[in-house]
Write a protein that holds these residues in place. Sequence first.
Motif, PDB file in Angstrom:
ATOM      1  N   ILE A   1       0.853  -1.195   0.000  1.00  0.00           N
ATOM      2  CA  ILE A   1       0.000   0.000   0.000  1.00  0.00           C
ATOM      3  C   ILE A   1       0.890   1.248   0.000  1.00  0.00           C
ATOM      4  N   ASP A   2       0.582   2.148  -0.906  1.00  0.00           N
ATOM      5  CA  ASP A   2       1.475   3.273  -1.176  1.00  0.00           C
ATOM      6  C   ASP A   2       1.018   4.536  -0.448  1.00  0.00           C
ATOM      7  N   LYS A   3       0.703   4.398   0.849  1.00  0.00           N
ATOM      8  CA  LYS A   3       0.251   5.561   1.635  1.00  0.00           C
ATOM      9  C   LYS A   3       1.343   5.881   2.653  1.00  0.00           C
ATOM     10  N   PRO A   4       2.075   6.964   2.440  1.00  0.00           N
ATOM     11  CA  PRO A   4       3.262   7.200   3.278  1.00  0.00           C
ATOM     12  C   PRO A   4       2.974   7.708   4.681  1.00  0.00           C
ATOM     13  N   ASN A   5       1.741   8.232   4.949  1.00  0.00           N
ATOM     14  CA  ASN A   5       1.501   8.878   6.247  1.00  0.00           C
ATOM     15  C   ASN A   5       0.698   8.020   7.216  1.00  0.00           C
ATOM     16  N   VAL A   6       0.748   6.684   7.085  1.00  0.00           N
ATOM     17  CA  VAL A   6       0.137   5.812   8.093  1.00  0.00           C
ATOM     18  C   VAL A   6       0.958   5.972   9.377  1.00  0.00           C
ATOM     19  N   ARG A   7       0.299   6.400  10.449  1.00  0.00           N
ATOM     20  CA  ARG A   7       1.033   6.733  11.672  1.00  0.00           C
ATOM     21  C   ARG A   7       1.092   5.577  12.668  1.00  0.00           C
ATOM     22  N   PHE A   8       0.218   4.567  12.519  1.00  0.00           N
ATOM     23  CA  PHE A   8       0.278   3.431  13.442  1.00  0.00           C
ATOM     24  C   PHE A   8      -0.292   2.183  12.778  1.00  0.00           C
ATOM     25  N   VAL A   9       0.202   1.042  13.242  1.00  0.00           N
ATOM     26  CA  VAL A   9      -0.349  -0.264  12.870  1.00  0.00           C
ATOM     27  C   VAL A   9      -0.551  -1.042  14.165  1.00  0.00           C
ATOM     28  N   VAL A  10      -1.766  -1.536  14.376  1.00  0.00           N
ATOM     29  CA  VAL A  10      -2.079  -2.341  15.561  1.00  0.00           C
ATOM     30  C   VAL A  10      -2.376  -3.766  15.119  1.00  0.00           C
ATOM     31  N   HIS A  11      -1.736  -4.738  15.749  1.00  0.00           N
ATOM     32  CA  HIS A  11      -2.089  -6.150  15.528  1.00  0.00           C
ATOM     33  C   HIS A  11      -2.984  -6.582  16.691  1.00  0.00           C
ATOM     34  N   TYR A  12      -4.265  -6.718  16.383  1.00  0.00           N
ATOM     35  CA  TYR A  12      -5.258  -7.127  17.390  1.00  0.00           C
ATOM     36  C   TYR A  12      -5.060  -8.599  17.744  1.00  0.00           C
TER      37      TYR A  12
END
Length: 599
Positions: free
Chosen positions: A292-303
Amino acid sequence: MHTTAQQTLHRVFGFRDFRPYQQEIVEALIRGEDAFVLMPTGGGKSLCYQVPALHREGVAIVVSPLISLMKDQVDALRANGVRASFYNSSQGAAESRRVLGELHNNRLDLLYVAPERLLSDSFQARLGEIPIALFAIDEAHCVSQWGHDFRPEYVQLGTLRRRFPAVPMIALTATADPQTRDDIRERLGLQGARCFTAGFDRPNIRYTLAQKAKPFAQLLHFLHGRTNEPGIVYALSRKRVEEVAARLRAEGIAADPYHAGLADAERARVQEAFQRDDLQVVVATVAFGMGIDKPNVRFVVHYDLPKNIESYYQETGRAGRDGLPAEALLLFGYGDIALARGLIEKSENAEQKRIELHKLNAMVGFAEAQTCRRRVLLGYFGEALEEDCGNCDICLVPPERYDATVDAQKALSCVYRVGQRFGMGQVIEVLRGAATERVRRLGHDRLSTYGIGAELSQDAWSSLIRQLIHLGFLKQDMGNYSVLKLTEKARPLLRGEQSLILARPRVKVAAVKKPARKKVGELDYDTQLFEELRVLRKRLADAAGVPPFVVFSDATLAEMAAYRPADRTALLSINGVGEAKLQRYGEPFLAVINSDLKD
């Protein structure tokens, strides 16, 4: 006048300098050489083939597994004035004919193609009629059965090397352990290619793990104060994805589900809304986001616990691609292991099942680690970090330590006594003096190390051995049933020439207070001006029908808000502003900056 790769980088893409390894890779491809590139997400892989495509005769053929990614990359290239298009099953007959017309009439610099389209006899025949600048195989780990996202259609890409031996080929991936790397090169016919390993470290990402207690409440607590920050929440099942997204919406958070069971149109709507900053959170299965080419993802959570470290690394790598601070939170519960194992057990391929179970065990080892998370993560990919990172939960809230020298010597001795031919489970059985049929059959009950660790629990030994692996005293042969073997580093410890301090396993991980962010690649910029520029960017992007990052990235806006360029020449010196974007967007951005200067 001859244009250099450096000049193309600045004139077209707006960057002043190449990142590490990029220039070497670019120049090798321009000379017609092959390359195998291992570079972290956000490290600038795309430029490694996009710049050479503008210097070599013909069209660069880029193989990508994701249709949605192709459009984003093509939009971004066109915004920079590059002649690019894509060719895949999402297009109707008229659009397909138009693209093929551009291809035959030499009006394309880059063409993104899905593997099944590329390998069709008719398309292969077309390629034989036109000059090809290079082949780029993106997400190359899909070629390998050892890769975490193996795709059968990718295996046939090896025919390209045989059919077009004179065309340079570059294979690129962000996630490949040593076995996967060897497999990729063999399957693609790239054994003679130069290998460029830019390292796996993403220092701007903070890695945090929390024991799963009340996961939704933990997620809400994490999201508190992150109102305007886009992020992704990964869960293992479609049912859980739907449930978490619905509960987040009920709490007033702009969230939508994404999984393979949704209609194509709905998945496309969610992805586009997220790309355009109209949706804050996507709750997804692993069906979402590769490349995914979205540079401003600020967090990723693994539920839920991912099935392997490669998936975890790649999914967390979708955060902070712009180099600004980002966070990765993993909620870990032992029930997740059973769920993940159950999904793996459904496979009918015995060899694939064996590989995936070993990889799951390594993921559990990462979650149970009591040493710096980044050291564990990088160590899995064969990269040593000489000191703790200072930007993970273990570093920020250190566990209790104790002198583990004697226990470590017992464990290492036991690995040696069983011939370095068994995995962790058997070593622990011997240490604890287990009276099992297998221990007796193998004669392990007659070893000097049998029962010497009976006073420690299985969990305690498991934690200690995992720490010995993470610290490099033991290695775990993932390709050979996770057998434990001693390393050279173990010798002085076994001889009593050094002591070892380890962490005691803890049942609950203390929550990491959110300290002031480290300014990793972050500028001291005017936040109000930055917000004004973001509003302008969104308006221009919506008018053009593209995601905001296609106009400019957050990093570029931050640089504008820091240096306040007052004219076109100054604006062109900002990273990410090339000549095409200066012509298209320069005036409105300068107007906002100059208006702010007057205020």
